[in-house]
Design a protein around this motif. Structure first.
Motif, mmCIF file in Angstrom:
data_model
loop_
_atom_site.group_PDB
_atom_site.id
_atom_site.type_symbol
_atom_site.label_atom_id
_atom_site.label_comp_id
_atom_site.label_asym_id
_atom_site.label_seq_id
_atom_site.Cartn_x
_atom_site.Cartn_y
_atom_site.Cartn_z
ATOM 1 N N ASP A 134 -7.600 5.949 2.757
ATOM 2 C CA ASP A 134 -8.023 6.033 1.356
ATOM 3 C C ASP A 134 -9.517 5.725 1.381
ATOM 4 O O ASP A 134 -9.932 4.809 2.109
ATOM 5 C CB ASP A 134 -7.383 4.932 0.494
ATOM 6 C CG ASP A 134 -5.910 5.172 0.210
ATOM 7 O OD1 ASP A 134 -5.383 6.232 0.562
ATOM 8 O OD2 ASP A 134 -5.292 4.253 -0.376
ATOM 9 N N MET A 135 -10.302 6.470 0.622
ATOM 10 C CA MET A 135 -11.748 6.189 0.521
ATOM 11 C C MET A 135 -12.166 6.225 -0.943
ATOM 12 O O MET A 135 -11.646 7.038 -1.719
ATOM 13 C CB MET A 135 -12.572 7.240 1.261
ATOM 14 C CG MET A 135 -12.442 7.223 2.753
ATOM 15 S SD MET A 135 -13.250 5.784 3.503
ATOM 16 C CE MET A 135 -12.962 6.214 5.237
ATOM 17 N N VAL B 124 -4.332 -3.568 -9.480
ATOM 18 C CA VAL B 124 -2.941 -3.856 -9.077
ATOM 19 C C VAL B 124 -2.566 -5.353 -9.162
ATOM 20 O O VAL B 124 -1.502 -5.689 -9.691
ATOM 21 C CB VAL B 124 -2.631 -3.271 -7.681
ATOM 22 C CG1 VAL B 124 -1.310 -3.777 -7.130
ATOM 23 C CG2 VAL B 124 -2.615 -1.748 -7.754
ATOM 24 N N HIS C 152 -2.670 -2.922 5.570
ATOM 25 C CA HIS C 152 -4.020 -3.397 5.248
ATOM 26 C C HIS C 152 -4.738 -3.695 6.558
ATOM 27 O O HIS C 152 -4.211 -4.428 7.389
ATOM 28 C CB HIS C 152 -3.935 -4.656 4.373
ATOM 29 C CG HIS C 152 -5.236 -4.988 3.711
ATOM 30 N ND1 HIS C 152 -6.374 -5.295 4.429
ATOM 31 C CD2 HIS C 152 -5.590 -5.043 2.408
ATOM 32 C CE1 HIS C 152 -7.374 -5.528 3.585
ATOM 33 N NE2 HIS C 152 -6.916 -5.377 2.353
ATOM 34 N N ARG D 262 -12.297 -0.339 -13.688
ATOM 35 C CA ARG D 262 -11.118 -0.759 -14.423
ATOM 36 C C ARG D 262 -11.414 -2.067 -15.152
ATOM 37 O O ARG D 262 -11.795 -3.065 -14.516
ATOM 38 C CB ARG D 262 -9.905 -0.958 -13.484
ATOM 39 C CG ARG D 262 -9.574 0.212 -12.611
ATOM 40 C CD ARG D 262 -9.500 1.548 -13.353
ATOM 41 N NE ARG D 262 -8.356 1.674 -14.226
ATOM 42 C CZ ARG D 262 -8.431 2.135 -15.487
ATOM 43 N NH1 ARG D 262 -9.578 2.476 -16.013
ATOM 44 N NH2 ARG D 262 -7.347 2.245 -16.213
ATOM 45 N N PRO E 143 -5.920 2.430 4.794
ATOM 46 C CA PRO E 143 -7.038 2.660 3.873
ATOM 47 C C PRO E 143 -8.290 1.907 4.310
ATOM 48 O O PRO E 143 -8.212 0.724 4.640
ATOM 49 C CB PRO E 143 -6.521 2.108 2.547
ATOM 50 C CG PRO E 143 -5.036 2.205 2.664
ATOM 51 C CD PRO E 143 -4.740 1.906 4.099
#
Ligand code: SAM
Ligand code: SF4
Length: 475
Positions: free
Chosen positions: A335-336, A194, A269, A371, A294
């Motif tokens: 989120d994991m 991102v 966050h 990525r 997350p």
């Protein structure tokens, strides 16, 4: 890996149910735009800005690519499979391009930004590649394509927030809407693309956000979700330097628009979420009791090499603060990532024990996907075999399923205030909406309508949905 009811954001928003933006009223004689969005809510919100920019240039939107003069795919690059889905979708447009060679095909968003002009070489049917900060340039790029050239603009800006562009609300339920409050991300989590695809973090003018919320309320909307990659680092200062607005202040300003306007936000966050934000949530009934927080991993060493800048104890402490200030009822989702570079079995089990500690209501769970260009791709070897990643992911998903069920069972026997979003997908005799904690609630229709708040006594549940009966007044 989507055998269970728990779906990734891509499944929900972009792939299984591609959200087509449609606005065919008064479209006769106009050029037509077809736009399809993939990935996170930010992309759906951006597509509404794109539709607004193109409407100014005389384009109406259509739900059929066959009718379109301009086909745009607003893409995601977060995992390799997100990009593969877009490539597969592009291949379905080959016959359209053969039949109607004048149709312009454009790729927008994160995949456009990541691959830049290379995308034109790899996908021959693509005419235009446009990054997330270059949407104002779309009309000019389109003119370039009309002269027979291919067009690219992937310039990332430090200022662009599209604050002055009123999004065209498309394919909307007329009840809930997203408002982008910031763009980009400065965090540099080592696995994440991102920061490279959406550029530096910048916050949007607070007044334009409040104005957008007011306008939505006046148009009949009853819920807004404030969007950013890291909403807790929202920070805006007025030009004359007299106003300094942080996220807690902004949340308060939006909550004050109207008590009947529900306010949600995403994403928080863990390193930044403050007690001030939690107390603001507590102070206003219309700020929903739900936090998407997350974790990515439950192990401190893995969190360190992920560059999340918090450890397991810090995360647990933030969860304790949520429980202390907002109570057991506050919904928390995660989120994991399973199988990040060098993750051991024991470290994976730390993720499971963190989940046991928090008992999340909901989760978005992923196998690590390397990525290109990210710090993790440069520094570490993607050394966890695919089958091990999958098995760990399955364990995480199974545990989440169990916790979602347990948390939903806690809702049984209580009355929940539900904002009705429309008819249930399974039965026209039922309505569906969400409670404060963002859980879907389904109940018999009676005389209730979309956009109303209804008190519903929850009588049953699955891991994904609450089922109930409206509490009818005596008269
Ligand atoms: N800004 C949000 C945050 O910090 O939590 C997350 C935004 S990202 C679009 C959504 C989720 O995708 C992340 O929380 C992470 O779990 C997942 N993700 C990001 N990069 C990934 C990768 N390379 N492989 C697997 N999952 C990834
Ligand atoms: Fe990616 Fe981390 Fe930024 Fe979220 S906070 S968008 S995971 S870099």
């Amino acid at each position: 890996m989507k055998t269970l009811e728990i779906l990734t954001p891509e499944d929900k928003q972009g792939i299984d149910l591609p959200r087509l933006l449609e606005d065919e009223q008064g479209a006769q004689g106009k050029k037509k735009l077809y736009i399809e969005s993939y990935g996170c809510q930010m992309n759906f919100s951006d597509s509404e800005i794109v539709a607004s920019i193109m409407r100014e240039k005389g384009f109406a939107t259509t739900s059929s690519p066959d009718d379109a003069d301009l086909v745009l795919l607003n893409t995601c690059a977060i995992r390799d499979n997100a990009e593969q889905k877009v490539r597969n979708r592009l291949s379905t447009f080959v016959s359209l391009k053969r039949r109607k060679p004048d149709t312009t095909i454009g790729v927008l968003g994160c995949m456009a930004e990541r691959l830049k002009a290379k995308l034109l070489e790899e996908e021959k049917i693509v005419d235009m590649v446009v990054g997330p900060d270059a949407y104002r340039d779309l009309p000019r790029l389109l003119e370039e394509v009309e002269t027979g050239q291919k067009a690219v603009n992937v310039f990332l800006s430090k200022e662009e927030t599209y604050a002055d562009i009123a999004p065209v609300r498309l394919n909307t339920n007329g009840v809930t809407a997203f408002i982008s409050i910031m763009r980009g991300c400065d965090n540099m989590c080592s696995f994440c693309v991102v920061p490279f695809t959406r550029g530096r973090e910048r916050s949007r003018d607070a007044h334009s956000i409040v104005k957008e919320a007011e306008e939505l309320f006046n148009q009949g909307y009853r819920e807004v979700t404030l969007l950013g990659q890291n909403v807790d680092s929202y920070k805006w200062t007025s030009e004359d330097g007299t106003e300094h607005i942080n996220f807690a202040h902004l949340l308060e300003k939006v909550a004050l628009v109207h008590p009947d306007l529900r306010v949600r936000f995403s994403t928080s966050h863990p390193k930044d979420i403050t007690d001030e934000v939690l107390y603001t949530m507590k102070k206003y009934d219309n700020v929903c009791n739900y936090i998407h927080l997350p974790a990515q991993s439950g192990n401190s060493r893995v969190l360190k090499i992920m560059n999340r800048t918090y450890d397991r104890e810090w995360y647990m402490n933030r969860v304790d603060a949520i429980r202390r200030i907002l109570g057991e009822d506050c919904g928390i989702s995660q989120d994991m990532i399973a199988g990040f570079c060098t993750e051991t079995e024991e470290e994976h089990r730390d993720t499971l024990t963190l989940m046991e500690y928090v008992k999340y209501d909901y989760g978005y769970m992923f196998a690590y996907s390397e990525r290109p260009g990210t710090p993790a791709a440069k520094k570490f070897v993607d050394d966890i075999p695919e089958e091990v990643k999958k098995r760990r992911l399955n364990e995480i998903i199974a545990l989440q399923q169990q916790h979602s069920m347990e948390r939903n069972q806690m809702a049984i026997g209580k009355v929940h205030r539900v904002l009705v979003e429309g008819t249930s997908k399974r039965s026209t005799e039922h309505l569906q909406g969400r409670n404060d904690q963002n859980k879907v609630v389904v109940f018999p229709k009676h005389h209730f309508e979309k956009g109303q708040y209804v008190n519903v006594l929850v009588t049953d549940c699955t891991a994904a949905t609450l089922l109930g009966e409206p509490v009818l007044s005596e008269d």
